[in-house]
Design a protein around this motif. Structure first.
Motif, PDB file in Angstrom:
ATOM      1  N   VAL A 167       1.056  -1.410  -0.022  1.00 49.23           N
ATOM      2  CA  VAL A 167      -0.199  -0.151   0.189  1.00 49.23           C
ATOM      3  C   VAL A 167       1.251   0.870   0.101  1.00 49.23           C
ATOM      4  N   PRO A 168       0.596   2.350  -0.327  1.00 47.51           N
ATOM      5  CA  PRO A 168       0.865   3.570  -0.222  1.00 47.51           C
ATOM      6  C   PRO A 168       1.080   4.066   0.979  1.00 47.51           C
ATOM      7  N   GLU A 169       3.135   4.549   1.409  1.00 45.13           N
ATOM      8  CA  GLU A 169       3.335   4.268   2.566  1.00 45.13           C
ATOM      9  C   GLU A 169       3.145   6.109   3.553  1.00 45.13           C
ATOM     10  N   PRO A 170       2.343   6.736   4.269  1.00 44.41           N
ATOM     11  CA  PRO A 170       1.898   8.069   4.473  1.00 44.41           C
ATOM     12  C   PRO A 170       3.870   8.789   4.585  1.00 44.41           C
ATOM     13  N   GLN A 171       4.596   9.957   4.623  1.00 45.91           N
ATOM     14  CA  GLN A 171       5.500  10.103   4.487  1.00 45.91           C
ATOM     15  C   GLN A 171       5.141  10.861   6.218  1.00 45.91           C
ATOM     16  N   THR A 172       6.045  10.508   6.785  1.00 45.45           N
ATOM     17  CA  THR A 172       6.682  11.443   8.253  1.00 45.45           C
ATOM     18  C   THR A 172       7.264  13.060   7.860  1.00 45.45           C
TER      19      THR A 172
END
Length: 322
Positions: free
Chosen positions: A78-83
């Motif tokens: 899945v797309p990984e949200p960036q921090t």
């Protein structure tokens, strides 16, 4: 995914300054879809997708963003949200919440084969199981309560036969939700919108590889069977009349059940869930078609498609194989 909110290069530069993702190379709007604003965002370090949320609030978003983060950590594609540099995965742009996520490889397959269906079914089952350990709970915001509130708003646009059908199915779904069979259905975080254009494949048509699931912004806690029904109502049908392609349907369900076998309650509930999934998208497409929001680029889907699917499910609901 329509472009509701314009984003300039200077806006993107300012947003990227809060992250450690490199410098802006290019920004390109994505015109497909009707719910959020999306841009392909290329930096000197990689390929990303910038999403600006037009409906979901800052309070609602942690469920979606943290669910994707959780699934990525569990090895689900899945797309990984960036921090950002302050440890946040939800930002703000033009007064609206936003997020930057990784861009997955591959593209969507408009005419999936049985092999594509197998990969999608298997991955959805893995996604459901991985989501069991996710700690945030939020209901499916386009579930029964939303149907009950929205159908009266679209009724004035329907003819008498359509109005009779949509109200009859809503009554049946309301009653079924109170039954012991429904209460026994396994549930948890679910994608709730796993159409073929929300799944990416790499490789070739003859030998596809799973690229990943995208667009989790209709996700919510619901019965997993509803998630399956939403999926097969798009992946495994003959589009001219909404009937099922048996080969694709069996491939999809068998692959899912090989990872997470269906329960007796799910077998009994299957005809109701297939109709529920068709109703949900008939209602939302009616709403988007007749009561659209202003946007620079807006292409509402044809609502009659899911009217046909719903009628096909009422005429013939196949057994839950797998």
């Amino acid at each position: 995914m329509a472009v509701f909110t314009p984003v300039s290069d200077s806006d993107a530069h300012a947003l990227l300054s809060r992250y450690s993702l490199g410098e802006l190379v290019s920004l390109r709007g994505i015109t497909a879809g009707i719910e959020n604003t999306n841009y392909f965002l290329t930096t000197t370090q990689g390929e990303y997708v910038l999403t600006i949320f037009e409906v979901l609030t800052f309070e609602q978003l942690p469920f979606y963003i943290e669910l994707m983060h959780h699934l990525a950590e569990q090895g689900i594609p899945v797309p990984e949200p960036q921090t950002d540099c302050d440890g946040r995965r939800i930002g703000e742009l033009h007064g609206k919440p936003c997020a930057i996520v990784t861009r997955l490889n591959g593209g969507y397959e408009p005419d999936p084969s049985a092999r594509h269906c197998t990969l999608a079914g298997e991955t959805l089952a893995r996604t459901h199981l991985a989501g069991q350990s996710f700690g945030i709970r939020q209901p499916n915001l386009r579930g029964l309560a939303w149907w009950q509130a929205t159908i009266p708003q679209v009724l004035p646009f329907l003819n008498s036969q359509q109005a009779e059908l949509i109200q009859a199915v809503l009554r049946e779904q309301t009653e079924f939700a109170q039954t012991s069979t429904y209460q026994q259905l396994p549930s948890g975080p679910a994608h709730c919108d796993l159409f073929r254009d929300n799944v990416l494949f790499d490789g070739t048509f003859e030998d596809p590889r799973m690229g990943g699931f995208i667009d989790f912004y209709f996700a919510g806690c619901d019965t997993w069977l509803f998630d399956v029904a939403v999926s097969v109502n798009d992946w495994c049908i003959n589009r001219h009349d909404g009937s099922f392609n048996t080969e694709k349907l069996n491939a999809w369900l068998s692959a899912y059940a090989a990872v997470r076998p269906f329960t007796d309650a799910e077998t009994a509930a299957w005809p109701f869930m297939l109709q529920a999934a068709a109703l949900r998208f008939w209602v939302s497409r009616l709403y988007d078609f007749f009561l659209p929001r202003p946007a620079q680029t807006l292409k509402p889907h044809d609502p009659t498609h899911f009217e046909r699917v719903l009628m096909a499910r009422r005429a013939n609901a196949p057994a839950l194989a797998g």
